[in-house]
Structures are given as structure tokens and as C-alpha cells.
Write a protein that holds these residues in place. Sequence first.
Motif, PDB file in Angstrom:
ATOM      1  N   ILE A  59       1.001  -1.577  -0.550  1.00  0.00           N
ATOM      2  CA  ILE A  59       0.085  -0.091  -0.318  1.00  0.00           C
ATOM      3  C   ILE A  59       1.275   1.154   0.257  1.00  0.00           C
ATOM      4  O   ILE A  59       2.557   1.390   0.981  1.00  0.00           O
ATOM      5  CB  ILE A  59      -1.246   0.436   1.389  1.00  0.00           C
ATOM      6  N   ILE A  83      -9.724  -2.817   7.353  1.00  0.00           N
ATOM      7  CA  ILE A  83      -9.371  -4.032   6.656  1.00  0.00           C
ATOM      8  C   ILE A  83      -9.554  -3.932   5.067  1.00  0.00           C
ATOM      9  O   ILE A  83     -10.728  -3.249   4.851  1.00  0.00           O
ATOM     10  CB  ILE A  83     -10.065  -5.787   6.720  1.00  0.00           C
ATOM     11  N   ARG A 105     -14.975  -3.447   7.010  1.00  0.00           N
ATOM     12  CA  ARG A 105     -14.205  -2.209   7.709  1.00  0.00           C
ATOM     13  C   ARG A 105     -13.418  -1.570   7.275  1.00  0.00           C
ATOM     14  O   ARG A 105     -12.649  -1.659   6.953  1.00  0.00           O
ATOM     15  CB  ARG A 105     -13.687  -2.959   8.889  1.00  0.00           C
ATOM     16  N   PRO A 281     -11.893 -11.155   2.783  1.00  0.00           N
ATOM     17  CA  PRO A 281     -10.137 -10.306   3.054  1.00  0.00           C
ATOM     18  C   PRO A 281      -9.839 -10.621   1.994  1.00  0.00           C
ATOM     19  O   PRO A 281      -9.108 -11.755   2.399  1.00  0.00           O
ATOM     20  CB  PRO A 281      -9.867 -10.644   4.638  1.00  0.00           C
ATOM     21  N   LEU A 285      -2.974  -8.780   2.096  1.00  0.00           N
ATOM     22  CA  LEU A 285      -2.798  -8.036   2.577  1.00  0.00           C
ATOM     23  C   LEU A 285      -3.600  -7.550   4.090  1.00  0.00           C
ATOM     24  O   LEU A 285      -4.594  -8.187   4.266  1.00  0.00           O
ATOM     25  CB  LEU A 285      -3.724  -6.732   2.018  1.00  0.00           C
ATOM     26  N   LEU A 286      -2.266  -6.760   4.728  1.00  0.00           N
ATOM     27  CA  LEU A 286      -2.736  -7.232   6.673  1.00  0.00           C
ATOM     28  C   LEU A 286      -3.504  -5.969   6.899  1.00  0.00           C
ATOM     29  O   LEU A 286      -3.960  -5.462   5.701  1.00  0.00           O
ATOM     30  CB  LEU A 286      -1.252  -6.903   7.057  1.00  0.00           C
ATOM     31  N   PRO A 287      -4.250  -5.933   8.269  1.00  0.00           N
ATOM     32  CA  PRO A 287      -5.421  -5.096   8.378  1.00  0.00           C
ATOM     33  C   PRO A 287      -4.081  -3.701   7.946  1.00  0.00           C
ATOM     34  O   PRO A 287      -3.300  -3.528   8.975  1.00  0.00           O
ATOM     35  CB  PRO A 287      -6.015  -5.454  10.222  1.00  0.00           C
ATOM     36  N   LEU A 288      -4.914  -2.281   8.172  1.00  0.00           N
ATOM     37  CA  LEU A 288      -4.357  -1.197   7.514  1.00  0.00           C
ATOM     38  C   LEU A 288      -4.697  -0.791   9.131  1.00  0.00           C
ATOM     39  O   LEU A 288      -5.771  -0.704   9.563  1.00  0.00           O
ATOM     40  CB  LEU A 288      -5.245  -0.266   6.546  1.00  0.00           C
ATOM     41  N   GLU A 289      -3.218  -0.202   9.762  1.00  0.00           N
ATOM     42  CA  GLU A 289      -3.236  -0.292  11.705  1.00  0.00           C
ATOM     43  C   GLU A 289      -3.081   1.150  10.896  1.00  0.00           C
ATOM     44  O   GLU A 289      -1.844   2.093  10.760  1.00  0.00           O
ATOM     45  CB  GLU A 289      -2.211  -0.970  12.036  1.00  0.00           C
TER      46      GLU A 289
ATOM     47  N   GLU B  50     -11.048 -11.492  18.397  1.00  0.00           N
ATOM     48  CA  GLU B  50     -10.718 -10.653  17.385  1.00  0.00           C
ATOM     49  C   GLU B  50     -10.288 -12.090  16.010  1.00  0.00           C
ATOM     50  O   GLU B  50      -9.941 -12.578  16.466  1.00  0.00           O
ATOM     51  CB  GLU B  50      -9.593  -9.711  17.100  1.00  0.00           C
ATOM     52  N   ALA B  53      -6.122 -11.617  10.862  1.00  0.00           N
ATOM     53  CA  ALA B  53      -5.649 -11.459  10.094  1.00  0.00           C
ATOM     54  C   ALA B  53      -4.362 -12.958   9.228  1.00  0.00           C
ATOM     55  O   ALA B  53      -4.230 -12.758   8.026  1.00  0.00           O
ATOM     56  CB  ALA B  53      -5.651 -10.078   9.507  1.00  0.00           C
ATOM     57  N   SER B  54      -3.400 -12.742  10.480  1.00  0.00           N
ATOM     58  CA  SER B  54      -2.400 -13.598  10.303  1.00  0.00           C
ATOM     59  C   SER B  54      -1.374 -13.593  11.286  1.00  0.00           C
ATOM     60  O   SER B  54      -1.934 -13.853  11.854  1.00  0.00           O
ATOM     61  CB  SER B  54      -1.472 -12.600   9.898  1.00  0.00           C
ATOM     62  N   VAL B  56       1.531 -13.871  11.492  1.00  0.00           N
ATOM     63  CA  VAL B  56       2.802 -12.781  11.737  1.00  0.00           C
ATOM     64  C   VAL B  56       2.520 -11.907  12.646  1.00  0.00           C
ATOM     65  O   VAL B  56       1.594 -10.722  11.755  1.00  0.00           O
ATOM     66  CB  VAL B  56       3.434 -12.460  10.785  1.00  0.00           C
ATOM     67  N   ILE B  58       2.564  -8.422  12.460  1.00  0.00           N
ATOM     68  CA  ILE B  58       3.725  -7.530  11.857  1.00  0.00           C
ATOM     69  C   ILE B  58       2.590  -6.694  11.396  1.00  0.00           C
ATOM     70  O   ILE B  58       1.351  -6.676  10.791  1.00  0.00           O
ATOM     71  CB  ILE B  58       4.865  -7.615  11.336  1.00  0.00           C
ATOM     72  N   LYS B  59       2.988  -4.875  11.113  1.00  0.00           N
ATOM     73  CA  LYS B  59       2.242  -3.847  10.906  1.00  0.00           C
ATOM     74  C   LYS B  59       2.522  -3.955   9.321  1.00  0.00           C
ATOM     75  O   LYS B  59       4.171  -4.226   8.906  1.00  0.00           O
ATOM     76  CB  LYS B  59       2.874  -2.638  11.284  1.00  0.00           C
ATOM     77  N   PRO B  60       1.566  -3.748   8.497  1.00  0.00           N
ATOM     78  CA  PRO B  60       1.719  -4.102   7.464  1.00  0.00           C
ATOM     79  C   PRO B  60       2.987  -2.863   6.456  1.00  0.00           C
ATOM     80  O   PRO B  60       3.114  -1.286   7.245  1.00  0.00           O
ATOM     81  CB  PRO B  60       0.146  -3.886   5.892  1.00  0.00           C
TER      82      PRO B  60
END
Lengths: 483, 95
Positions: A59, A83, A105, A281, A285-289, B50, B53-54, B56, B58-60
Amino acid sequence: MSLIQGETGAWEVVIGLEVHAQAVSNSKLFSGASTTFGAEPNTHVSLVDAAFPGMLPVINKVCVEQAVKTGLGLDAQINLVSIFDRKNYFYADLPAGYQISQYLRPVVGKGQLTIDMADGTSRTIGITRLHLEQDAGKSLHDQHPTQTYIDLNRSGVALMEIVSEPDMRSAEEAGAYVKKLRSILRYLGTCDGNMEEGSLRCDCNVSVRKPGGKLGTRCEIKNVNSIKFVIAAIEYEARRQIQVIEEGGTIKQETRLYDSHRGTTRPMRSKEEAHDYRYFPDPDLLPLELDPAWVENLKKSLPELPDAKKARFVADYKLSPYDAGVLIEEQASADYFEAVAKGRDAKLACNWVMGDLFGALNKAGLDISNSPVSAKGLGELLDLMSDNTISGRIAKDVFAAMVETRKGASAIVEEKGLRQVTDTGAIEAAVDAVLAKEPEKIAEYRSGKDKLFGFFVGQVMKATGGKANPAQVNELLKKKLAP
Amino acid sequence: MAVDKATVARIAALARIKVTEGEQELLAGELSKLLDWIEQLAEVNTDGVEPMASVVHIKPPMRADVVNDGEIRDKLLANAPQDARGFFVVPKVVE
């Protein structure tokens, strides 16, 4: 509330809008390909955008920033965790077979926007959400009789889909909504708002009901690309639905297209199994934090937005809400006005900007950013009026010459010898000359035809090429015409 | 969970995969078994947990907004069954 009169009484229109706004960024939402408009087909495309096997999306931080800024500008909730989902559908300009979007989300939640109507009233319209998603490619159906040509330059460009609540009750309100949203986006610098190039597109959800009754079945008009068309499409669609219902029919929920040539809407050929997008989902892509401190910083960096600027113009410059509303619509106009008004008569500055300047720009088909007369230049002209170098009437001529020649006001005044005559002797001579020629008019005036005073003023001005100081002319004439 | 032939036909149509009558019967059985197997997860109580999502934590990573890709049209079109004037060419699809 504006109702539409049908055969069986009054009907209320209920409108919700989905606006797709292209986020301002150099590269795409998930790839490093350029977003520049108008390139040769398929040049601004990476392997990610063309969905080659094994390519992974990463991203673009600025696209996230633009979405969050827009959310903040719409007074909306920012979701620190959001997400990305895959929206699955099959189309030739969607190479992956899915669009990366946000479903349950989104990055931005509920917000609001105030629309300003022509009659001076305002209404608050709810924003349901804003989410980030990829644009698709472009299909050209008119290049070949049996084939469709595909250009993926747009594929993967970041879009912000901004969804409103069904809060609008007339086509004009919908138009005002798009106008205001576009203005906010441009102030924020998050979308250029260029509807011709497709940076801002609007889907209109329209239904009708008896006032206060339960919501009717809605139809969605896709991809309307100007404010004028938004208004026209909704007006047509509302009347169409009323007619169908009044003739005993029912409204089928469907997607329609607006035909700007005919001014009508017609159903899109229904895709089989439409609207079964099977969202899930995106495993790539991991959730956007988002970091709360980062969001807070963005909030602090927001520019003054249209509503605040309008309120300030009314309070500080004593402009009417209407004038302030016109000036703030484009940030460039607002900045221009402020530069002219600074240290000068604000009402006069407003009249010149909205009257003479906008008129000249309109006539020349120019944008304020490439105005032939700069704010500094117009300011100089106003100063020449206020220090009595030129009269207000001459100022109009000087302004016209400034537009024409792009020269400065002082230079034109000097060049053309337009400096106002304030020498009492010279004016008196001109007055005497005029009076000497018109003994009959003088007699008429003295016998009560007051209106002739204007005639004398006109003659003196004519004799002096409009350069005589009007106040001095009036004074002298009054003195000399007195019985 | 039972998947019937009609559902198989619908999924196949959505995915644009040709599935014959005979294959529908077979796939209905197989997909039903797959779903039953996955259904076992429903036995675990996940109240208040929760969604994961993964695996691992880590933050993307994020990309800087720079143009460093694209301009590879020849490569993109090399695998296309048909192209013309820089476009991909497909059978006519008109709304």
C-alpha cells in the motif's frame, strides 16, 4: 422540502450518492506505476496492476493519508484498524477478477457535510463511510466492430468511495452536495475534482415515496460525470418512477445509465448474477493500522475549510453569506479576494472580484489561476481609485485595458493620460463651456426640471473625456446653476 | 453443510468455469464434504476473540509515493492472446 406533483398527489424524492474520488498521488494504491492522466495505453501499468501471477500489493502511504485527511475534512470517524477485501466480479478491464476494496471495516466511518442552497438555507447531509479501493481499467467498445480494446492505465489507481446517507430530497440538493464535496476535496488537496477527466464520478441512488411514507424501491444511476448531469438524471429518474407507480406498475431495483444526449435514463443490460461480489478479506494484505499520533498530526495540518472560511468572510469582511459563498467555492478565488481586500475596502474588493474579474474570466473562458489581472494588479487599480488618481468610471476602462494588454494599472493610466482632472480651474473652464452652449436647458432647469442636472454632468464629463473628478463637477455645477 | 447441484452451477457461472451436468453432481458431493470438514471449526467458542488476519504480528509495510514501476508495455502485451495499437484486445463486451 421540495415535492414533485404527480397525478395522484405529491411525491417525495429520496437520494443517496456514492462519489468515487481519485486520491491525489504520484503512484497507484498498491504499485509504483504512475497515475498521470492521458498517457499512451498500457504504459502506466506494472505487473501488479495487470494482475500477473505472484504479484503482491504494497500500500501507498500517501493514498492512506489522503483518505484520512478527507475523512477528517468531513468531520468523520477515523478507524484506526481497517480491512481490505476482495470484491469479485468478472470483467475484461479487471485483470485480477477482483477489485481490492474495503467492505465491512472501511478506513473512515460516519461523518457529515453541510450543503448550501441557492435560497441561502443550509442542510446537513450524513456521510455513511469512506473507503479506499482500486480503480479498474478502461474498456473501449468503439474501436472495432467485434472487439473491445482494454487500457489498464487506470487499473490500480487509488479511489476514495464516499457514500452519503439517503438524506437528500431534491435534485438540487444532490447537486449542492457534489459541489460542496468537490470544494472540500480541493481545499484538502486530496482529489483534484476534475469531472471531465473522471477524477470525480457519481452514482445516484434514487427512490420516490409519498411524503412520510415508507421508502420506495431504489434505482442506481451509474457513473454520472458532471453536476449538471447529476441534477438532470435525478430529475428525470424521479419523474419516471412516479409515472411507473401511478400507472399501476412497480419499480424494479436495477442499475441504470444516464444518456446525456437524450436526457433520459435507461437500464443497463443486466449482468447475470449481478451483485454477488463474494467479498472476503484479501489474504495478500494485513489489516491497515493507523498510529493515533499520525492521525492527530494530519488533523492539525488541515487547511481552513470552506465552511470556516465562509463564516470568517462574513464576520471579518462583512460580506453577505451569498457573496462569501461564491468567493470560497474555489480556494484560488478566496485567496485572490483576500489579497485584494487586505488593507482596502472589502466590499469594494468583493464587487470587483465577483463582478468585473469573474465577468472577464468567464468571457475569456479562463480560470482564476491564469487570470490576466493578478490580485496585486487589481489592488493597485483600487488604490488609484481611492487616492483619486482615477474615477470609478475610468477604472472600468483601465480594468478592460489591463485584461486586454496585461499591463499594470498605473502604466495604463499614464500611457492613455487617464489621470483624473482635479484642477478646479480646468474643470471650471469645462463647466463654463458647457453652460455657455445650453442657455435654454439652464432656463428649464431653473424652472424646476431637476432631472436636467444629470445632463449637465454628462456633458462636462464628455467634454473632459471622463477624467474630471465627478465630485468637483457636481459641486461646481450646483453652484453655477443656482438661480 | 450440503451444497446442491444448483449452487455448484451458480458458483461455476460466477467464476466463468464450464462445469458439465455430470461434474456438477460430483463437485456438489466434494464441496459438501469440504464444507463439513471446515464446519468443525464452529465447535470452538470464539466469543470475544478478534478475527485473526495473519499469523505474523507485524504492521503491513507501506510504500513511499514514488513512481518506480510501469513503462513495460511490451512485456505486458507479450503474453496477450491478441493486442492492437498498445491495447489488449478481447471479444466485444458491451453493457
